[in-house]
Design an enzyme around this catalytic site. Sequence first.
Site, PDB file in Angstrom:
ATOM      1  N   GLY A 142       0.820  -1.220   0.000  1.00  0.00           N
ATOM      2  CA  GLY A 142       0.000   0.000   0.000  1.00  0.00           C
ATOM      3  C   GLY A 142       0.850   1.265   0.000  1.00  0.00           C
ATOM      4  O   GLY A 142       2.082   1.217  -0.086  1.00  0.00           O
ATOM      5  N   CYS A 181      -2.358  10.581  10.772  1.00  0.00           N
ATOM      6  CA  CYS A 181      -1.451  11.486  10.062  1.00  0.00           C
ATOM      7  C   CYS A 181      -1.710  12.966  10.360  1.00  0.00           C
ATOM      8  O   CYS A 181      -0.771  13.764  10.402  1.00  0.00           O
ATOM      9  CB  CYS A 181      -1.518  11.221   8.565  1.00  0.00           C
ATOM     10  SG  CYS A 181      -3.166  10.837   7.960  1.00  0.00           S
ATOM     11  N   GLN A 219      -6.477  17.932   4.067  1.00  0.00           N
ATOM     12  CA  GLN A 219      -5.673  16.708   4.022  1.00  0.00           C
ATOM     13  C   GLN A 219      -5.464  16.198   2.595  1.00  0.00           C
ATOM     14  O   GLN A 219      -6.388  16.171   1.777  1.00  0.00           O
ATOM     15  CB  GLN A 219      -6.326  15.636   4.909  1.00  0.00           C
ATOM     16  CG  GLN A 219      -6.448  16.115   6.354  1.00  0.00           C
ATOM     17  CD  GLN A 219      -6.915  15.056   7.342  1.00  0.00           C
ATOM     18  OE1 GLN A 219      -7.450  15.409   8.378  1.00  0.00           O
ATOM     19  NE2 GLN A 219      -6.698  13.789   7.064  1.00  0.00           N
ATOM     20  N   HIS A 239      -0.414  17.270   4.950  1.00  0.00           N
ATOM     21  CA  HIS A 239      -1.643  17.706   5.609  1.00  0.00           C
ATOM     22  C   HIS A 239      -1.394  19.072   6.271  1.00  0.00           C
ATOM     23  O   HIS A 239      -0.354  19.279   6.916  1.00  0.00           O
ATOM     24  CB  HIS A 239      -2.053  16.714   6.708  1.00  0.00           C
ATOM     25  CG  HIS A 239      -2.566  15.406   6.199  1.00  0.00           C
ATOM     26  ND1 HIS A 239      -2.788  15.140   4.861  1.00  0.00           N
ATOM     27  CD2 HIS A 239      -2.949  14.277   6.863  1.00  0.00           C
ATOM     28  CE1 HIS A 239      -3.258  13.909   4.728  1.00  0.00           C
ATOM     29  NE2 HIS A 239      -3.364  13.353   5.928  1.00  0.00           N
TER      30      HIS A 239
HETATM   31  N1  LIG Z   1      -1.944   7.072   3.936  1.00  0.00           N
HETATM   32  C1  LIG Z   1      -1.659   7.774   5.039  1.00  0.00           C
HETATM   33  O1  LIG Z   1      -1.306   8.975   4.970  1.00  0.00           O
HETATM   34  C2  LIG Z   1      -1.743   7.137   6.395  1.00  0.00           C
HETATM   35  C3  LIG Z   1      -1.238   7.862   7.462  1.00  0.00           C
HETATM   36  C4  LIG Z   1      -1.290   7.302   8.751  1.00  0.00           C
HETATM   37  C5  LIG Z   1      -1.817   6.056   8.924  1.00  0.00           C
HETATM   38  N2  LIG Z   1      -2.313   5.346   7.868  1.00  0.00           N
HETATM   39  C6  LIG Z   1      -2.835   3.986   8.140  1.00  0.00           C
HETATM   40  O2  LIG Z   1      -1.847   3.075   7.631  1.00  0.00           O
HETATM   41  C7  LIG Z   1      -2.499   1.884   7.125  1.00  0.00           C
HETATM   42  C8  LIG Z   1      -2.140   1.709   5.659  1.00  0.00           C
HETATM   43  O3  LIG Z   1      -2.617   2.838   4.937  1.00  0.00           O
HETATM   44  P1  LIG Z   1      -2.394   2.995   3.349  1.00  0.00           P
HETATM   45  O4  LIG Z   1      -2.770   4.389   3.067  1.00  0.00           O
HETATM   46  O5  LIG Z   1      -1.051   2.478   2.965  1.00  0.00           O
HETATM   47  O6  LIG Z   1      -3.512   1.963   2.776  1.00  0.00           O
HETATM   48  P2  LIG Z   1      -3.518   1.137   1.398  1.00  0.00           P
HETATM   49  O7  LIG Z   1      -2.749   1.855   0.349  1.00  0.00           O
HETATM   50  O8  LIG Z   1      -4.945   0.830   1.142  1.00  0.00           O
HETATM   51  O9  LIG Z   1      -2.728  -0.251   1.770  1.00  0.00           O
HETATM   52  C9  LIG Z   1      -3.312  -1.244   2.599  1.00  0.00           C
HETATM   53  C10 LIG Z   1      -2.385  -2.432   2.752  1.00  0.00           C
HETATM   54  O10 LIG Z   1      -3.064  -3.421   3.565  1.00  0.00           O
HETATM   55  C11 LIG Z   1      -2.981  -4.690   2.898  1.00  0.00           C
HETATM   56  N3  LIG Z   1      -4.160  -5.512   3.195  1.00  0.00           N
HETATM   57  C12 LIG Z   1      -5.462  -5.239   2.917  1.00  0.00           C
HETATM   58  N4  LIG Z   1      -6.253  -6.282   3.308  1.00  0.00           N
HETATM   59  C13 LIG Z   1      -5.419  -7.218   3.847  1.00  0.00           C
HETATM   60  C14 LIG Z   1      -5.628  -8.513   4.417  1.00  0.00           C
HETATM   61  N5  LIG Z   1      -6.834  -9.054   4.504  1.00  0.00           N
HETATM   62  N6  LIG Z   1      -4.541  -9.181   4.876  1.00  0.00           N
HETATM   63  C15 LIG Z   1      -3.303  -8.657   4.786  1.00  0.00           C
HETATM   64  N7  LIG Z   1      -3.048  -7.433   4.223  1.00  0.00           N
HETATM   65  C16 LIG Z   1      -4.091  -6.721   3.780  1.00  0.00           C
HETATM   66  C17 LIG Z   1      -2.927  -4.343   1.429  1.00  0.00           C
HETATM   67  O11 LIG Z   1      -2.395  -5.455   0.699  1.00  0.00           O
HETATM   68  P3  LIG Z   1      -2.854  -5.800  -0.834  1.00  0.00           P
HETATM   69  O12 LIG Z   1      -2.147  -4.805  -1.720  1.00  0.00           O
HETATM   70  O13 LIG Z   1      -2.373  -7.187  -1.008  1.00  0.00           O
HETATM   71  O14 LIG Z   1      -4.359  -5.650  -0.884  1.00  0.00           O
HETATM   72  C18 LIG Z   1      -2.016  -3.133   1.451  1.00  0.00           C
HETATM   73  O15 LIG Z   1      -0.672  -3.569   1.507  1.00  0.00           O
HETATM   74  C19 LIG Z   1      -4.005   2.091   7.358  1.00  0.00           C
HETATM   75  O16 LIG Z   1      -4.381   1.471   8.558  1.00  0.00           O
HETATM   76  C20 LIG Z   1      -4.128   3.613   7.444  1.00  0.00           C
HETATM   77  O17 LIG Z   1      -5.251   4.020   8.176  1.00  0.00           O
HETATM   78  C21 LIG Z   1      -2.271   5.853   6.597  1.00  0.00           C
END
Ligand SMILES: NC(=O)c1ccc[n+]([C@@H]2O[C@H](COP(=O)([O-])OP(=O)(O)OC[C@H]3O[C@@H](n4cnc5c(N)ncnc54)[C@H](OP(=O)(O)O)[C@@H]3O)[C@@H](O)[C@H]2O)c1
Length: 373
Positions: free
Chosen positions: A28, A163, A190, A257
């Site tokens: 992700g 974030c 954001q 953000h």
């Molecule tokens: N983006 C930000 O700015 C930010 C900031 C702070 C915190 N976060 C938090 O960090 C986390 C990741 O965010 P992101 O933005 O990177 O999300 P994302 O792009 O949607 O990535 C999600 C990840 O989770 C994996 N995943 C989904 N379902 C799964 C399952 N059943 N088993 C194992 N792995 C699974 C996905 O793998 P696949 O590719 O194989 O589906 C992918 O690697 C979230 O909890 C989010 O709330 C994000």
Amino acid sequence: MSTLPTGHPTPPSLDGGRIPVAVLGATGAVGQAFVRLLTDHPWFDLVELAASERSAGRPYGESARWLEGTLPGQIANTTVLPCDTASVRSPLVFSALDSSVAGELERAFAQGGRIVVTNASNHRMDHDVPIVIPEVNADHLSSLDTQRRARGWQGAIVTNGNCASIVIAMALAPLHEAFGVRRVFATTLQAVSGAGYPGVPSLDILGNVIPHIGGGEEEKIEREVAKMLGIARDGELSPADFGVSAQVNRVPVEHGHTACLSVEFDRRPTVDEAMHAMTGWRSRIADLALPSAPSEPLAILTDDARPPQPRRDAMRGNGMTVTVGRIRPDPLLHLRMVACGHNIIRGAAGTAILNAELLVARGLVPPWGTRAA
Ligand SMILES: NC(=O)c1ccc[n+]([C@@H]2O[C@H](COP(=O)([O-])OP(=O)(O)OC[C@H]3O[C@@H](n4cnc5c(N)ncnc54)[C@H](OP(=O)(O)O)[C@@H]3O)[C@@H](O)[C@H]2O)c1
């Protein structure tokens, strides 16, 4: 085990080699930031990448849609593992998992003796789990003893904040220490990368502002900031005694953000006093020289005509510095200001890696020569 590159101060607990680490949710947006920041890290050796069943068993370069820069060749060929404790063996595990699955999986890893450093929100508000920004509340790691006792596990879960919460907490930390925050109104703008990949459809966000972000974003900010700026005593965490009202907006910005804050204090500071408190503030980890710590965690802009803005400021300090400016009187409360920080680096992967470095420096990562259960 790989040897340490020279030129970095290394804590005794590294014992001559880099620690093998894994990234859960490696495909992700945040997972990719971990991969970028951990490649060639002086203390951590990125040996395992894990994601969902959709990705497991395939080369990382095929399963991850790489978003920025060039994917290192040896990483591209690494086979993605499923996210279970039998497949992923590293003692230190970074989690960038979707929150729909993070809660249970992270518990399983901690139960299996691993140190889990996570971005997901699932465990942030657990009473015995700290939300750590090393420069602000490194002492909150004392709650790990309580966590281990209460849960009966050798591993641990350490979270970083949402974030936007991290950016707001860093801006407020020096002011809370000096004047006591009483009330905060926070309006955020954001970036789209905060929604992960593929995130918000382009036709919804281009030329638009969406005053709603799902997943309880406003409630997260309202609760997490007080927890991060709270106190740790005898291993127990108590949130700071102030209220936050948050309104969030998704805006067509790639990374960074921005938060517009109006703040009331126990003791009303002048603008000069506030600036003095912020510029003179000292990070709690200033003496440790951790590899990912920016030399300047907070940058204060004094020229009102040069306000913080994501395109110019998100990458300050390699994405680890929060920029604050437009500090001025507020006609209803006491002061208002604008803060801006990189949501994926300071707001996610960068702070998580700094948290892990702090854990190593404090000797809280167990010897890794013997593999976890
Ligand atoms: N983006 C930000 O700015 C930010 C900031 C702070 C915190 N976060 C938090 O960090 C986390 C990741 O965010 P992101 O933005 O990177 O999300 P994302 O792009 O949607 O990535 C999600 C990840 O989770 C994996 N995943 C989904 N379902 C799964 C399952 N059943 N088993 C194992 N792995 C699974 C996905 O793998 P696949 O590719 O194989 O589906 C992918 O690697 C979230 O909890 C989010 O709330 C994000």
